[in-house]
Write a protein that holds these residues in place. Structure first.
Motif, short mmCIF file in Angstrom:
data_model
loop_
_atom_site.label_atom_id
_atom_site.label_comp_id
_atom_site.label_asym_id
_atom_site.label_seq_id
_atom_site.Cartn_x
_atom_site.Cartn_y
_atom_site.Cartn_z
N GLU A 41 27.90 -1.92 0.49
CA GLU A 41 26.81 -1.94 -0.58
C GLU A 41 25.86 -3.42 -0.52
N PHE A 42 26.78 -4.30 -0.49
CA PHE A 42 26.06 -5.70 -0.64
C PHE A 42 25.32 -6.00 0.74
N GLU A 43 25.95 -5.78 1.90
CA GLU A 43 25.09 -5.65 3.01
C GLU A 43 23.92 -5.12 3.13
N LEU A 44 24.08 -3.85 2.50
CA LEU A 44 22.75 -2.85 2.81
C LEU A 44 21.61 -3.74 1.66
N VAL A 45 22.10 -3.97 0.62
CA VAL A 45 21.27 -4.64 -0.21
C VAL A 45 20.58 -5.75 0.35
N ARG A 46 21.46 -6.62 0.78
CA ARG A 46 20.88 -7.91 1.23
C ARG A 46 19.86 -7.59 2.42
N GLU A 47 20.20 -6.62 3.29
CA GLU A 47 19.09 -6.24 4.43
C GLU A 47 17.79 -5.61 3.91
N PHE A 48 18.06 -4.95 2.83
CA PHE A 48 16.66 -4.22 2.58
C PHE A 48 15.96 -4.49 1.34
N SER A 49 16.81 -5.14 0.36
CA SER A 49 16.05 -5.33 -0.87
C SER A 49 16.06 -6.51 -1.55
N ASN A 50 17.20 -7.45 -1.24
CA ASN A 50 17.59 -8.61 -1.79
C ASN A 50 18.11 -9.46 -1.08
N PRO A 51 17.53 -10.17 -0.58
CA PRO A 51 18.20 -11.28 0.57
C PRO A 51 18.79 -12.38 -0.08
#
Length: 214
Positions: free
Chosen positions: A86-96
């Motif tokens: 989940e961490f990697e998905l969020v970093r990529e798509f919404s919160n770098p």
């Protein structure tokens, strides 16, 4: 602010309000917090791991991630592994700007040093490094956990109650129907939490300094 049972339904409600706009949905908590964030030095969000859309909502609003784990392999390989995804998905798509601050071992025996070393190794295998492991840990105490939750107090309040008045529960509940003494272990667990808090603040300051120098 304590969430209720309906908090778990929040992602579904946002999906209905913003159909076909997953990025808009995931940033709604961040937008809501933006208006009050200047009034606080730190905002802490505690989210259960069982609801991935809710976890994504929280991660999209966060700067730092702290992951508590138990010593069993399932908690590390499955629990930590899932949150890492989940961490990697969020970093990529919404919160770098989201960054892993650390992993905390909790509910572990204070003398179980061999198990703690194994946990550090397993966390390193999942995250690729053991630098994320906090030195502080929170020891196991079912009595303290039950008493704090049942009485609706924080651990340092439970510790103070044990020092000031062993029959604190009677006074807090307004009844003398039960004579229950506060667990003396509350002081040790409270200090564990205090040590963890100090380490979290110290690590945040260190990471922010490293970021400024980069």
């Amino acid at each position: 602010m304590v969430g209720g049972k309906k908090v778990g339904d929040l992602p579904g409600g946002l999906a209905l309000r913003f159909p076909n706009k997953p990025i808009t949905q995931s940033l709604m908590l961040a937008v809501a917090l933006q208006s009050i964030a200047p009034d606080y030095d730190l905002v802490v969000i505690d989210s259960p791991p069982e609801n991935p859309p809710l976890v994504q909502l929280c991660l999209a609003a966060a700067r730092w991630l702290v992951v508590p784990v138990k010593s069993d392999s399932g908690s590390i390989s499955d629990g930590l592994g899932d949150i890492s995804t989940e961490f990697e998905l969020v970093r990529e798509f919404s919160n770098p700007n989201l960054a892993m601050l650390g992993v905390l071992l909790f509910a572990s025996g204070s003398s179980a040093t061999a198990i703690q070393r194994e946990v550090r190794q397993e966390v390193a295998e999942v995250l690729g490094s053991d630098r994320f492991m906090f030195e502080s840990m929170v020891r196991a105490s079912e009595a303290v956990a039950r008493q704090a939750r049942k009485r609706g107090v924080l651990l340092h309040e439970l510790e103070q109650a044990a020092n000031d008045n062993p029959k604190f529960w009677q006074l807090r509940a307004g009844t003398a129907s039960r004579d229950q003494v506060v667990s003396p272990t509350s002081a040790s667990v409270s200090e564990d939490m205090a040590a963890l808090t100090r380490e979290i603040f110290s690590r945040i300051a260190q990471r922010e300094q490293e970021s400024e120098m980069a």
